[in-house]
Scaffold this motif. Structure first.
Motif, PDB file in Angstrom:
ATOM      1  N   GLY A 215       0.812  -1.219   0.000  1.00  0.00           N
ATOM      2  CA  GLY A 215       0.000   0.000   0.000  1.00  0.00           C
ATOM      3  C   GLY A 215       0.840   1.261   0.000  1.00  0.00           C
ATOM      4  N   LEU A 216       0.504   2.164   0.902  1.00  0.00           N
ATOM      5  CA  LEU A 216       1.170   3.458   0.969  1.00  0.00           C
ATOM      6  C   LEU A 216       1.365   3.821   2.434  1.00  0.00           C
ATOM      7  CD1 LEU A 216       0.340   6.612  -1.125  1.00  0.00           C
ATOM      8  CD2 LEU A 216       0.489   6.787   1.357  1.00  0.00           C
ATOM      9  N   ALA A 217       2.615   4.170   2.798  1.00  0.00           N
ATOM     10  CA  ALA A 217       2.898   4.486   4.196  1.00  0.00           C
ATOM     11  C   ALA A 217       4.047   5.486   4.272  1.00  0.00           C
ATOM     12  CB  ALA A 217       3.245   3.222   4.976  1.00  0.00           C
ATOM     13  N   GLU A 218       4.045   6.305   5.312  1.00  0.00           N
ATOM     14  CA  GLU A 218       5.129   7.260   5.521  1.00  0.00           C
ATOM     15  C   GLU A 218       6.389   6.511   5.949  1.00  0.00           C
ATOM     16  OE1 GLU A 218       5.982  11.521   7.805  1.00  0.00           O
ATOM     17  OE2 GLU A 218       4.034  10.531   7.989  1.00  0.00           O
ATOM     18  N   THR A 219       7.536   6.978   5.497  1.00  0.00           N
ATOM     19  CA  THR A 219       8.799   6.332   5.824  1.00  0.00           C
ATOM     20  C   THR A 219       9.884   7.373   6.048  1.00  0.00           C
ATOM     21  OG1 THR A 219      10.334   4.574   5.122  1.00  0.00           O
ATOM     22  CG2 THR A 219       9.592   6.118   3.433  1.00  0.00           C
ATOM     23  N   ARG A 220      11.027   6.927   6.579  1.00  0.00           N
ATOM     24  CA  ARG A 220      12.177   7.807   6.778  1.00  0.00           C
ATOM     25  C   ARG A 220      13.108   7.724   5.573  1.00  0.00           C
ATOM     26  NH1 ARG A 220      15.957   7.310  10.940  1.00  0.00           N
ATOM     27  NH2 ARG A 220      16.182   5.170  10.188  1.00  0.00           N
ATOM     28  N   TYR A 221      13.846   8.796   5.352  1.00  0.00           N
ATOM     29  CA  TYR A 221      14.801   8.837   4.252  1.00  0.00           C
ATOM     30  C   TYR A 221      15.775   7.669   4.339  1.00  0.00           C
ATOM     31  CZ  TYR A 221      18.852  10.476   1.528  1.00  0.00           C
ATOM     32  OH  TYR A 221      19.896  10.581   0.642  1.00  0.00           O
ATOM     33  N   GLU A 222      16.318   7.424   5.539  1.00  0.00           N
ATOM     34  CA  GLU A 222      17.320   6.371   5.708  1.00  0.00           C
ATOM     35  C   GLU A 222      16.744   4.972   5.515  1.00  0.00           C
ATOM     36  OE1 GLU A 222      18.550  10.044   7.735  1.00  0.00           O
ATOM     37  OE2 GLU A 222      16.727   8.804   7.833  1.00  0.00           O
ATOM     38  N   ASP A 223      15.434   4.849   5.522  1.00  0.00           N
ATOM     39  CA  ASP A 223      14.795   3.542   5.334  1.00  0.00           C
ATOM     40  C   ASP A 223      14.371   3.287   3.894  1.00  0.00           C
ATOM     41  OD1 ASP A 223      15.086   2.928   8.019  1.00  0.00           O
ATOM     42  OD2 ASP A 223      13.138   3.769   8.568  1.00  0.00           O
ATOM     43  N   THR A 224      14.551   4.269   3.021  1.00  0.00           N
ATOM     44  CA  THR A 224      14.174   4.072   1.623  1.00  0.00           C
ATOM     45  C   THR A 224      15.207   3.208   0.919  1.00  0.00           C
ATOM     46  OG1 THR A 224      15.337   6.054   0.839  1.00  0.00           O
ATOM     47  CG2 THR A 224      13.032   6.324   1.535  1.00  0.00           C
ATOM     48  N   GLU A 225      14.747   2.423  -0.029  1.00  0.00           N
ATOM     49  CA  GLU A 225      15.665   1.604  -0.818  1.00  0.00           C
ATOM     50  C   GLU A 225      16.620   2.483  -1.617  1.00  0.00           C
ATOM     51  OE1 GLU A 225      15.459  -2.124  -4.001  1.00  0.00           O
ATOM     52  OE2 GLU A 225      13.703  -0.881  -3.644  1.00  0.00           O
ATOM     53  N   HIS A 226      16.158   3.656  -2.005  1.00  0.00           N
ATOM     54  CA  HIS A 226      16.991   4.589  -2.761  1.00  0.00           C
ATOM     55  C   HIS A 226      18.236   4.959  -1.970  1.00  0.00           C
ATOM     56  CE1 HIS A 226      12.755   4.868  -3.713  1.00  0.00           C
ATOM     57  NE2 HIS A 226      13.048   5.319  -4.913  1.00  0.00           N
ATOM     58  N   TYR A 227      18.051   5.207  -0.687  1.00  0.00           N
ATOM     59  CA  TYR A 227      19.179   5.577   0.171  1.00  0.00           C
ATOM     60  C   TYR A 227      20.068   4.370   0.458  1.00  0.00           C
ATOM     61  CZ  TYR A 227      21.706   6.801   4.457  1.00  0.00           C
ATOM     62  OH  TYR A 227      22.673   6.997   5.402  1.00  0.00           O
ATOM     63  N   THR A 228      19.470   3.255   0.891  1.00  0.00           N
ATOM     64  CA  THR A 228      20.265   2.104   1.318  1.00  0.00           C
ATOM     65  C   THR A 228      21.033   1.475   0.153  1.00  0.00           C
ATOM     66  OG1 THR A 228      18.336   0.651   1.088  1.00  0.00           O
ATOM     67  CG2 THR A 228      18.744   1.604   3.256  1.00  0.00           C
ATOM     68  N   THR A 229      20.381   1.354  -1.001  1.00  0.00           N
ATOM     69  CA  THR A 229      21.055   0.756  -2.159  1.00  0.00           C
ATOM     70  C   THR A 229      22.200   1.642  -2.628  1.00  0.00           C
ATOM     71  OG1 THR A 229      19.017  -0.342  -2.879  1.00  0.00           O
ATOM     72  CG2 THR A 229      20.754  -0.069  -4.519  1.00  0.00           C
ATOM     73  N   THR A 230      21.964   2.945  -2.717  1.00  0.00           N
ATOM     74  CA  THR A 230      23.015   3.865  -3.148  1.00  0.00           C
ATOM     75  C   THR A 230      24.178   3.858  -2.167  1.00  0.00           C
ATOM     76  OG1 THR A 230      21.370   5.279  -4.216  1.00  0.00           O
ATOM     77  CG2 THR A 230      23.525   6.248  -3.781  1.00  0.00           C
ATOM     78  N   ARG A 231      23.873   3.862  -0.874  1.00  0.00           N
ATOM     79  CA  ARG A 231      24.924   3.865   0.135  1.00  0.00           C
ATOM     80  C   ARG A 231      25.760   2.599   0.067  1.00  0.00           C
ATOM     81  NH1 ARG A 231      23.739   3.769   6.550  1.00  0.00           N
ATOM     82  NH2 ARG A 231      24.964   1.889   6.639  1.00  0.00           N
ATOM     83  N   HIS A 232      25.095   1.446  -0.040  1.00  0.00           N
ATOM     84  CA  HIS A 232      25.832   0.177  -0.121  1.00  0.00           C
ATOM     85  C   HIS A 232      26.704   0.132  -1.373  1.00  0.00           C
ATOM     86  CE1 HIS A 232      22.606  -1.892   2.579  1.00  0.00           C
ATOM     87  NE2 HIS A 232      23.504  -1.230   3.275  1.00  0.00           N
ATOM     88  N   PHE A 233      26.173   0.629  -2.467  1.00  0.00           N
ATOM     89  CA  PHE A 233      26.940   0.600  -3.718  1.00  0.00           C
ATOM     90  C   PHE A 233      28.171   1.498  -3.621  1.00  0.00           C
ATOM     91  CE2 PHE A 233      28.007   2.121  -7.959  1.00  0.00           C
ATOM     92  CZ  PHE A 233      28.143   0.919  -8.649  1.00  0.00           C
ATOM     93  N   LEU A 234      27.990   2.721  -3.138  1.00  0.00           N
ATOM     94  CA  LEU A 234      29.112   3.656  -3.067  1.00  0.00           C
ATOM     95  C   LEU A 234      30.153   3.228  -2.036  1.00  0.00           C
ATOM     96  CD1 LEU A 234      27.256   7.079  -3.383  1.00  0.00           C
ATOM     97  CD2 LEU A 234      28.525   5.841  -5.134  1.00  0.00           C
ATOM     98  N   ASN A 235      29.721   2.538  -0.990  1.00  0.00           N
ATOM     99  CA  ASN A 235      30.675   2.067   0.021  1.00  0.00           C
ATOM    100  C   ASN A 235      31.584   0.969  -0.515  1.00  0.00           C
ATOM    101  OD1 ASN A 235      29.920   3.809   2.026  1.00  0.00           O
ATOM    102  ND2 ASN A 235      28.507   2.383   3.034  1.00  0.00           N
ATOM    103  N   ASN A 236      31.059   0.144  -1.411  1.00  0.00           N
ATOM    104  CA  ASN A 236      31.873  -0.944  -1.965  1.00  0.00           C
ATOM    105  C   ASN A 236      31.309  -1.392  -3.306  1.00  0.00           C
ATOM    106  OD1 ASN A 236      33.564  -3.118  -2.430  1.00  0.00           O
ATOM    107  ND2 ASN A 236      33.466  -3.881  -0.326  1.00  0.00           N
ATOM    108  N   PRO A 237      31.513  -0.592  -4.357  1.00  0.00           N
ATOM    109  CA  PRO A 237      30.927  -0.931  -5.665  1.00  0.00           C
ATOM    110  C   PRO A 237      31.437  -2.250  -6.230  1.00  0.00           C
ATOM    111  CG  PRO A 237      32.472   0.908  -5.848  1.00  0.00           C
ATOM    112  CD  PRO A 237      32.246   0.682  -4.394  1.00  0.00           C
ATOM    113  N   ALA A 238      32.732  -2.555  -6.018  1.00  0.00           N
ATOM    114  CA  ALA A 238      33.297  -3.788  -6.587  1.00  0.00           C
ATOM    115  C   ALA A 238      32.603  -5.008  -6.018  1.00  0.00           C
ATOM    116  CB  ALA A 238      34.797  -3.841  -6.319  1.00  0.00           C
ATOM    117  N   ALA A 239      32.419  -5.052  -4.706  1.00  0.00           N
ATOM    118  CA  ALA A 239      31.780  -6.203  -4.073  1.00  0.00           C
ATOM    119  C   ALA A 239      30.327  -6.336  -4.502  1.00  0.00           C
ATOM    120  CB  ALA A 239      31.865  -6.073  -2.551  1.00  0.00           C
ATOM    121  N   MET A 240      29.629  -5.206  -4.612  1.00  0.00           N
ATOM    122  CA  MET A 240      28.227  -5.259  -4.998  1.00  0.00           C
ATOM    123  C   MET A 240      28.079  -5.720  -6.445  1.00  0.00           C
ATOM    124  SD  MET A 240      25.360  -2.391  -4.126  1.00  0.00           S
ATOM    125  CE  MET A 240      23.616  -2.795  -4.187  1.00  0.00           C
ATOM    126  N   LEU A 241      28.951  -5.256  -7.320  1.00  0.00           N
ATOM    127  CA  LEU A 241      28.889  -5.673  -8.714  1.00  0.00           C
ATOM    128  C   LEU A 241      29.242  -7.154  -8.861  1.00  0.00           C
ATOM    129  CD1 LEU A 241      30.508  -2.598 -10.502  1.00  0.00           C
ATOM    130  CD2 LEU A 241      28.113  -3.310 -10.591  1.00  0.00           C
TER     131      LEU A 241
END
Length: 252
Positions: A215-241
């Motif tokens: 459905g639809l629910a309010e969330t925090r910025y740090e809990d969005t997939e946009h934030y977590t995926t980008t952060r994980h990728f930038l922290n270690n792009p080689a491992a994620m790839l």
């Protein structure tokens, strides 16, 4: 003293209307489960995967407000495809006692059509290009035309709806857009933005609604997939790839 903002305070499905929840767009979970959205006085974001219903909801809200389904101001009168849903007629909105002086619906997927419409107005009546920095939208790159719109067309005392504005903007230009949004938010403007951009989503104190299969629910910025995926990728792009490519090979 009553606050002018938010111009659009909240919306929900009209409980008095008969709804077929098996038919589009009510078959979309975020629409089907829509109870009530409370909008932030300055910036509200809609986030979610492709197909979650962000653009469908944005379009319906825009039409309910009086905007053209394909974008522009409330005075825009053009249509290249009669493809919008009837969701807008099922929405019940709560608005401020005061109407904004300015407004605009920016829809990335139909912005080319809007630019063509504006060019036709310029040829017919003139005095349109000055609203975009004295240069036609088709005479600028995609990203330049988006920024020209934000910098020249958006004015104080405004209600602005942006559907994926990052589509044409580089990371640096997204930061520029954030600065413009912030300045206008301090000048009696309200924004509702559907986005995939973790940069735009970082705007402080914004309200974020996640649209997904539940459905639809309010969330925090740090809990969005946009934030977590980008952060994980930038922290270690080689491992994620490496993990991503390994999973693709297993699927083959």
């Amino acid at each position: 003293m009553l606050s002018v903002k938010p111009y659009l305070r909240s919306l929900k499905l009209n409980p008095d209307m008969a709804i077929d929840y098996d038919a589009y767009p009510f078959s979309i979970p975020a629409v089907r489960e829509l109870e009530q959205i409370e909008f932030h006085p300055e910036v509200t974001f809609l986030v979610g995967e492709n197909g979650a219903g962000k653009s469908t909801l944005m379009e319906a809200m825009a039409i309910a407000w009086g905007f053209n389904a394909e974008g522009g101001t409330r005075n825009a009168r053009f249509s290249t495809a009669d493809a919008h849903s009837e969701l807008h007629s099922y929405l019940r909105t709560v608005k401020s006692f005061k109407r904004p002086r300015n407004g605009y619906f920016l829809r990335a997927e139909s912005f080319f059509n809007l630019a063509t419409y504006e060019e036709e107005l310029e040829e017919g009546a003139g005095r349109v290009h000055h609203s975009y920095g004295d240069k036609g939208l088709h005479r600028q790159s995609h990203g330049e035309s988006f920024l020209a719109l934000l910098q020249n067309k958006f004015q104080p005392d405004g209600f602005y709806m942006l559907d994926e504005p990052e589509a044409a903007l580089s990371p640096n230009r997204q930061l520029t857009a954030l600065a413009i949004i912030h300045k206008l938010a301090q000048d009696r403007c309200q924004f509702i933005i559907a986005t995939h951009s973790p940069i735009l989503l970082a705007y402080p104190h914004a309200r974020i609604y996640l649209l997904d299969q539940s459905g639809l629910a309010e969330t925090r910025y740090e809990d969005t997939e946009h934030y977590t995926t980008t952060r994980h990728f930038l922290n270690n792009p080689a491992a994620m790839l490496e993990q991503l490519f390994a999973e693709e090979n297993e699927d083959d």
